[in-house]
Design a protein around this motif. Sequence first.
Motif, PDB file in Angstrom:
ATOM      1  N   ARG A  99       9.750 -12.697  30.258  1.00 18.25           N
ATOM      2  CA  ARG A  99       8.339 -13.092  30.174  1.00 18.25           C
ATOM      3  C   ARG A  99       7.769 -13.102  31.589  1.00 18.25           C
ATOM      4  O   ARG A  99       8.300 -13.734  32.495  1.00 18.25           O
ATOM      5  CB  ARG A  99       8.226 -14.471  29.538  1.00 18.25           C
ATOM      6  CG  ARG A  99       8.793 -14.550  28.127  1.00 18.25           C
ATOM      7  CD  ARG A  99       7.750 -14.259  27.091  1.00 18.25           C
ATOM      8  NE  ARG A  99       6.766 -15.332  27.035  1.00 18.25           N
ATOM      9  CZ  ARG A  99       5.594 -15.227  26.399  1.00 18.25           C
ATOM     10  NH1 ARG A  99       5.259 -14.107  25.810  1.00 18.25           N
ATOM     11  NH2 ARG A  99       4.756 -16.245  26.380  1.00 18.25           N
ATOM     12  N   LEU A 100       6.659 -12.395  31.747  1.00 15.61           N
ATOM     13  CA  LEU A 100       6.141 -12.072  33.075  1.00 15.61           C
ATOM     14  C   LEU A 100       4.790 -12.713  33.324  1.00 15.61           C
ATOM     15  O   LEU A 100       3.903 -12.707  32.471  1.00 15.61           O
ATOM     16  CB  LEU A 100       6.014 -10.542  33.184  1.00 15.61           C
ATOM     17  CG  LEU A 100       5.621  -9.932  34.519  1.00 15.61           C
ATOM     18  CD1 LEU A 100       6.678 -10.207  35.579  1.00 15.61           C
ATOM     19  CD2 LEU A 100       5.428  -8.415  34.348  1.00 15.61           C
ATOM     20  N   GLY A 101       4.624 -13.253  34.538  1.00 19.41           N
ATOM     21  CA  GLY A 101       3.335 -13.725  35.008  1.00 19.41           C
ATOM     22  C   GLY A 101       2.856 -12.878  36.163  1.00 19.41           C
ATOM     23  O   GLY A 101       3.667 -12.328  36.918  1.00 19.41           O
ATOM     24  N   GLU A 111       7.445  -8.785  28.524  1.00 22.18           N
ATOM     25  CA  GLU A 111       6.230  -9.264  27.878  1.00 22.18           C
ATOM     26  C   GLU A 111       5.362 -10.029  28.872  1.00 22.18           C
ATOM     27  O   GLU A 111       5.882 -10.689  29.774  1.00 22.18           O
ATOM     28  CB  GLU A 111       6.584 -10.191  26.705  1.00 22.18           C
ATOM     29  CG  GLU A 111       7.378  -9.506  25.607  1.00 22.18           C
ATOM     30  CD  GLU A 111       7.759 -10.463  24.496  1.00 22.18           C
ATOM     31  OE1 GLU A 111       7.564 -11.693  24.683  1.00 22.18           O
ATOM     32  OE2 GLU A 111       8.263  -9.996  23.463  1.00 22.18           O
ATOM     33  N   LEU A 112       4.065  -9.940  28.682  1.00 21.16           N
ATOM     34  CA  LEU A 112       3.125 -10.660  29.542  1.00 21.16           C
ATOM     35  C   LEU A 112       2.935 -12.076  29.032  1.00 21.16           C
ATOM     36  O   LEU A 112       2.711 -12.298  27.838  1.00 21.16           O
ATOM     37  CB  LEU A 112       1.780  -9.932  29.572  1.00 21.16           C
ATOM     38  CG  LEU A 112       0.660 -10.596  30.369  1.00 21.16           C
ATOM     39  CD1 LEU A 112       1.029 -10.716  31.842  1.00 21.16           C
ATOM     40  CD2 LEU A 112      -0.648  -9.823  30.197  1.00 21.16           C
ATOM     41  N   ALA A 113       3.018 -13.045  29.939  1.00 28.27           N
ATOM     42  CA  ALA A 113       2.865 -14.456  29.556  1.00 28.27           C
ATOM     43  C   ALA A 113       1.661 -15.121  30.213  1.00 28.27           C
ATOM     44  O   ALA A 113       1.218 -16.175  29.752  1.00 28.27           O
ATOM     45  CB  ALA A 113       4.126 -15.233  29.908  1.00 28.27           C
ATOM     46  N   GLU A 139      -6.231 -15.139  23.625  1.00 26.46           N
ATOM     47  CA  GLU A 139      -5.171 -16.146  23.654  1.00 26.46           C
ATOM     48  C   GLU A 139      -4.361 -16.108  24.950  1.00 26.46           C
ATOM     49  O   GLU A 139      -3.579 -17.024  25.227  1.00 26.46           O
ATOM     50  CB  GLU A 139      -4.213 -15.942  22.475  1.00 26.46           C
ATOM     51  CG  GLU A 139      -4.872 -16.008  21.107  1.00 26.46           C
ATOM     52  CD  GLU A 139      -5.514 -14.690  20.726  1.00 26.46           C
ATOM     53  OE1 GLU A 139      -5.207 -13.660  21.383  1.00 26.46           O
ATOM     54  OE2 GLU A 139      -6.338 -14.676  19.798  1.00 26.46           O
ATOM     55  N   LEU A 140      -4.510 -15.051  25.733  1.00 25.20           N
ATOM     56  CA  LEU A 140      -3.726 -14.917  26.969  1.00 25.20           C
ATOM     57  C   LEU A 140      -3.981 -16.106  27.888  1.00 25.20           C
ATOM     58  O   LEU A 140      -5.130 -16.481  28.144  1.00 25.20           O
ATOM     59  CB  LEU A 140      -4.083 -13.623  27.696  1.00 25.20           C
ATOM     60  CG  LEU A 140      -3.396 -13.401  29.053  1.00 25.20           C
ATOM     61  CD1 LEU A 140      -1.908 -13.142  28.872  1.00 25.20           C
ATOM     62  CD2 LEU A 140      -4.058 -12.272  29.827  1.00 25.20           C
ATOM     63  N   TYR A 141      -2.916 -16.662  28.436  1.00 20.77           N
ATOM     64  CA  TYR A 141      -3.049 -17.760  29.401  1.00 20.77           C
ATOM     65  C   TYR A 141      -3.549 -17.206  30.737  1.00 20.77           C
ATOM     66  O   TYR A 141      -2.964 -16.274  31.304  1.00 20.77           O
ATOM     67  CB  TYR A 141      -1.712 -18.462  29.604  1.00 20.77           C
ATOM     68  CG  TYR A 141      -1.778 -19.513  30.696  1.00 20.77           C
ATOM     69  CD1 TYR A 141      -2.377 -20.750  30.450  1.00 20.77           C
ATOM     70  CD2 TYR A 141      -1.291 -19.251  31.972  1.00 20.77           C
ATOM     71  CE1 TYR A 141      -2.461 -21.709  31.446  1.00 20.77           C
ATOM     72  CE2 TYR A 141      -1.377 -20.207  32.977  1.00 20.77           C
ATOM     73  CZ  TYR A 141      -1.962 -21.431  32.711  1.00 20.77           C
ATOM     74  OH  TYR A 141      -2.061 -22.379  33.700  1.00 20.77           O
ATOM     75  N   ASP A 166       7.719 -20.885  30.099  1.00 19.65           N
ATOM     76  CA  ASP A 166       7.902 -19.639  29.353  1.00 19.65           C
ATOM     77  C   ASP A 166       7.770 -18.404  30.239  1.00 19.65           C
ATOM     78  O   ASP A 166       7.801 -17.278  29.738  1.00 19.65           O
ATOM     79  CB  ASP A 166       6.896 -19.556  28.199  1.00 19.65           C
ATOM     80  CG  ASP A 166       5.443 -19.543  28.674  1.00 19.65           C
ATOM     81  OD1 ASP A 166       5.177 -20.056  29.791  1.00 19.65           O
ATOM     82  OD2 ASP A 166       4.579 -19.020  27.946  1.00 19.65           O
ATOM     83  N   ILE A 167       7.655 -18.593  31.539  1.00 19.76           N
ATOM     84  CA  ILE A 167       7.563 -17.467  32.468  1.00 19.76           C
ATOM     85  C   ILE A 167       8.866 -17.353  33.250  1.00 19.76           C
ATOM     86  O   ILE A 167       9.309 -18.299  33.895  1.00 19.76           O
ATOM     87  CB  ILE A 167       6.353 -17.621  33.423  1.00 19.76           C
ATOM     88  CG1 ILE A 167       5.050 -17.428  32.632  1.00 19.76           C
ATOM     89  CG2 ILE A 167       6.428 -16.622  34.579  1.00 19.76           C
ATOM     90  CD1 ILE A 167       3.796 -17.603  33.462  1.00 19.76           C
TER      91      ILE A 167
END
Length: 466
Positions: A55-57, A79-81, A101-103, A116-117
């Motif tokens: 999970r990627l930031g 995946e983008l987080a 919904e994207l943070y 989650d990142i």
Amino acid sequence: MKKDNRASRRRFLQQIGATSLVAASSPLSSLAAQAKAEERILHYEKPISSTDKIRLGVIGYGVQGHFDLRTALKVPGVELAGICDLYTGRLENAKEQFGPELYTTRNYKELLDRPDIDAVIIASHDVWHARMTQDALAKGKHVYCEKPMVYKISEGYPVMAAAKKAGKVLQVGSQRVSSIGYAKAKELLAAGEIGKLNMVNAVYDRQSSIGAWEYTIPADADASTTDWDRFIEVTAKMPFDAKKFFWWRAFKEVGTGVAGDLFIHLLSGTHLITGSKGPQSIYSTGQFSYWKDGRNLPDVMSGVMQYPDSPEHAAFQLTLQVNFISGTGGQEVIRLVGSEGIIDVMGNNLSIKHSILPQAPGFGGYDSVFTFSKSMQDQMQQAYDAKWTADQRKRPVKMDVTFKAPEGYSDHLDHFTNFFDAIRLNKPVVEDAQFGFRAAAPALACNESYFSKQIVRWDPANMKLT
């Protein structure tokens, strides 16, 4: 955010050159390269398990942040987080791309606090790289930091220490060091293909306003939409300046100019190919030739560096050049000059041309012998003919070489794949903190030399100014 299916994985393997290298029968496809390709095929043809998903930031969603994220998401199981940027318009853009919904946040520390990142891309302004990298590592995140790794040489030491302490993967984003073209150049140089290396000429020219960093500034740019007060937390206090925020590479207060943007690509590539730890002396000069738009870092710059004799390579000289108004239309080439030929590395491709001295020394023609008396000329001609055969007087001929990366190959994708493979498989990355610093320090020293008009002395083994 990506479909994990066999067809998409196959396309991905083609883009990192895996399937092409395995299928190739060319002598330029080394056994080592084929073995790596086979390993990747075996790994990526398997479905990615939920425990292997990353999970990627993203911190900094400007031009490079967009490019980096787009490439990173091509790697299966990524995946983008969340996305962080100071400019509100880029956060709106992120939600338009990936859904409401994207943070998103304007505070990168909030993104780092998210459990989650797993990993972050740091594609912020240069002046923020070191602090964000250290904060991310302290939070247990793996880090892909755009080049240059640091804004100042002094920042390199705490970043390297933080990477070592955290035990997380840190990769610096000079994608060419993952290129199969650069790997081939390294292999051929080490094999003695051009004899003994003595000089490297490295050029990265452009001829466009965008190439000169005159990016479009949004109509709503002001101190509030860019969170200017937060932006200048690591700089000297200064009033809002849209150019310093959006054209930041051109200003020494927040960026590192052509040295940090493009010299560093040339240095990273040269160090990878030669195995070098770096130069011992650095000098640069520059000028403002065309883009006189308020910038305080030059649009034309050259550097000269002397690399010492070392266990990795013979002594050689490196010349660096960036010209933002080049009549060539732009070019990128690293030319390695040896005693028996040259290797031109252009992007992911290379060519080799040979020129080998004959065994016999020169005699006659443009030579002092014709200025001697006739009897002396005859005497010396007879002695020369008796000592050297016709074959020994000829230049040896060696076949030229051309290497081209497979069609569709992407070194940028290869670089990100190396990063995620290092996370998943506990493998070393090609551009870790030490490698990144060994490229960044000489590049940043070019700016120091430019402003001080002095030679900068560097200890490449111990990574210290002397």
